[in-house]
Design an enzyme around this catalytic site. Structure first.
Site, short mmCIF file in Angstrom:
data_model
loop_
_atom_site.label_atom_id
_atom_site.label_comp_id
_atom_site.label_asym_id
_atom_site.label_seq_id
_atom_site.Cartn_x
_atom_site.Cartn_y
_atom_site.Cartn_z
N ASN A 52 -28.38 -23.04 -39.76
CA ASN A 52 -27.26 -23.43 -38.89
C ASN A 52 -26.66 -24.71 -39.49
OD1 ASN A 52 -25.56 -24.26 -36.88
ND2 ASN A 52 -27.09 -24.18 -35.24
N ARG A 70 -25.70 -18.98 -39.14
CA ARG A 70 -24.92 -19.00 -37.91
C ARG A 70 -23.49 -19.38 -38.28
NH1 ARG A 70 -24.31 -23.78 -33.67
NH2 ARG A 70 -23.18 -22.64 -32.07
N HIS A 93 -21.46 -19.29 -28.26
CA HIS A 93 -22.86 -19.16 -27.86
C HIS A 93 -23.28 -17.71 -27.65
CE1 HIS A 93 -22.33 -23.35 -25.80
NE2 HIS A 93 -22.84 -23.52 -27.02
N ARG A 117 -17.18 -32.80 -24.02
CA ARG A 117 -15.93 -32.05 -23.85
C ARG A 117 -15.55 -31.95 -22.38
NH1 ARG A 117 -18.51 -27.61 -27.05
NH2 ARG A 117 -18.22 -28.17 -29.24
N GLU A 157 -31.79 -18.60 -30.85
CA GLU A 157 -30.73 -18.07 -31.70
C GLU A 157 -31.24 -17.82 -33.13
OE1 GLU A 157 -28.93 -21.42 -29.84
OE2 GLU A 157 -26.95 -20.51 -30.08
#
Ligand code: ADP
Length: 400
Positions: free
Chosen positions: A8, A89, A178, A239, A383
């Site tokens: 990742n 990823r 996601h 965010r 993940e």
């Protein structure tokens, strides 16, 4: 013994996890941080022990070189040819990628061409892919997209109600993110509930530093809170989540420090959310400390955070016309019992109730009461494992 790396790559970081496959055994994992910045640091966790190395790392290629050194140094591989697969990823797959893809020059070009959908992530993901292609040219290289799982959303959910031309000419639509996590936890939840995922309506809440909620019907994503980019949806660490776009020209006209739309978007992405409101931190652990010590901004930030989660989860009860279970995952979803309690208590009308004694840090599985008509589950996400499994699928197909 065949080994697979799950990678990742971020703009200044590269996380990795080495698996023995098909046993799915994690042999080692680690992270390179502050790549290209002063004080770069490499951390590797091997046999439960952390090894930290501080040294200048100029780019992703050097990070991968160092990783190879580490793997040899700790006898994790004898020969690089043991690493037969590398899965990457990739945050944005746009409309190109509905599932994982074998990396080819064309695929790499397409990943770069949709960088506007994830300006911080896609170029870094591509840099990671290129670095591994150079050093492990014979390994099967696979790109796994965060957006792929959401490509099953119906048009009514992924389109924005603006003139069609902006979708047709520029592909302005909701892509979500996601996806790998939402997919994994929904499948794990089905196992816990003892039913095939095809027969379940699930709401998954991936709440980490970035956060998104998804509505999953019969194993397929039918709606998700993130949008054209990961800025959409719920409030997050830094965010804002959903905003009225009219704020953008208004701030540019009035605030001397915000000169153009990009300045405002950067502020929404990096200086907003928990960080912007609490003025203390973007991290939930620190926010909880500040809130419990009575800091007013921290209290407000927490209340706003929970409020946004509740609103999106309730929306998805509407999208799905009811749900069998709500699933909490990621850093906050897995670890923060207060957030889970406050979200569930605030939605008790929908038939959710948790057992306080089960709602503890480290809880895994069903934490709801037998009477709860909507089950509440905590499912740790993984993940990296999904990525390694996808590599395995490609390896098998190529061997055929
Ligand atoms: P990302 O992958 O998006 O960077 P993570 O899934 O690692 O994020 O989640 C990070 C968030 O999880 C942070 O806000 C952190 O404070 C929170 N978190 C991690 N552990 C705990 C904990 N024990 N209690 C509360 N929050 C936690």
């Amino acid at each position: 013994m065949e080994k697979t790396l799950s990678v990742n790559a971020g703009s200044s970081s590269l996380k990795w996890q080495l698996y023995e496959m098909p046993e799915e055994k994690v042999i080692a994992k680690g992270i390179f941080e502050r790549i290209g910045l002063p004080d770069s640091v490499a951390t590797a966790k091997i046999d439960g022990q952390a090894h930290v190395r501080k040294q200048k790392i100029v780019d992703h290629l050097q990070a991968v070189l160092l990783l190879m050194d580490t793997l040899i140094h700790f006898n994790l591989v004898d020969d690089f040819r043991e690493i037969t697969g590398v899965g990457h990823r990739v945050v944005a797959g746009g409309e190109f990628f509905k599932k994982s893809a074998l990396v080819t020059p064309e695929v790499l070009k397409q990943i770069k061409s949709i960088s506007h959908l994830a300006p911080l992530h896609n170029p870094a993901n591509a840099a990671g892919i290129e670095a591994f292609l150079k050093l492990l040219p014979d390994a099967v290289s696979v790109a796994v997209f965060d957006t792929a799982f959401h490509t099953t959303m119906p048009e009514k959910a992924f389109r924005y109600p603006i003139p069609n031309q902006y979708y047709e000419k520029y592909a302005v639509r909701k892509y979500g993110a996601h996806g790998t996590s939402h997919m994994y936890v929904s499948q794990e939840a089905a196992k816990i509930l003892g039913k095939p995922v095809e027969e379940l309506k699930l709401i998954t809440a991936h709440i980490g530093n970035g956060a998104s909620i998804s509505a999953i019907d019969g194993g397929k994503s039918v709606d998700t809170s993130m949008g054209f980019t990961p800025l959409g949806g719920v409030m997050m660490g830094t965010r804002s989540g959903e905003m009225d776009a009219s704020v953008i020209p208004y701030l540019i006209a009035n605030d001397p420090e915000l000169n153009d739309a990009q300045d405002v978007i950067d502020m929404f992405n990096n200086r907003s959310g928990i960080k912007g409101v609490s003025e203390v931190t973007s991290d939930m652990r620190d926010l909880q400390d500040a809130r419990l010590s009575g800091n007013k901004n921290a209290i407000l930030a927490y209340e706003m955070f929970v409020d946004r989660l509740k609103k999106y989860i309730s929306q998805y009860f509407g999208v799905l016309n009811g749900a069998d279970a709500l699933i909490f995952t990621a850093g906050i979803g897995e670890n923060d019992e207060d957030v889970r309690r406050d979200v569930v208590q605030g939605l008790s009308w929908f038939g959710m109730e948790i057992i306080p004694e089960l709602n503890v840090r480290g809880a895994v599985g069903d934490i709801s009461t037998p009477e709860s008509t909507v089950k509440v589950l905590v499912v740790p996400t993984d993940e990296e494992l999904v990525i390694a499994r996808d590599v395995e699928k490609f390896k098998k197909e190529l061997k055929k």
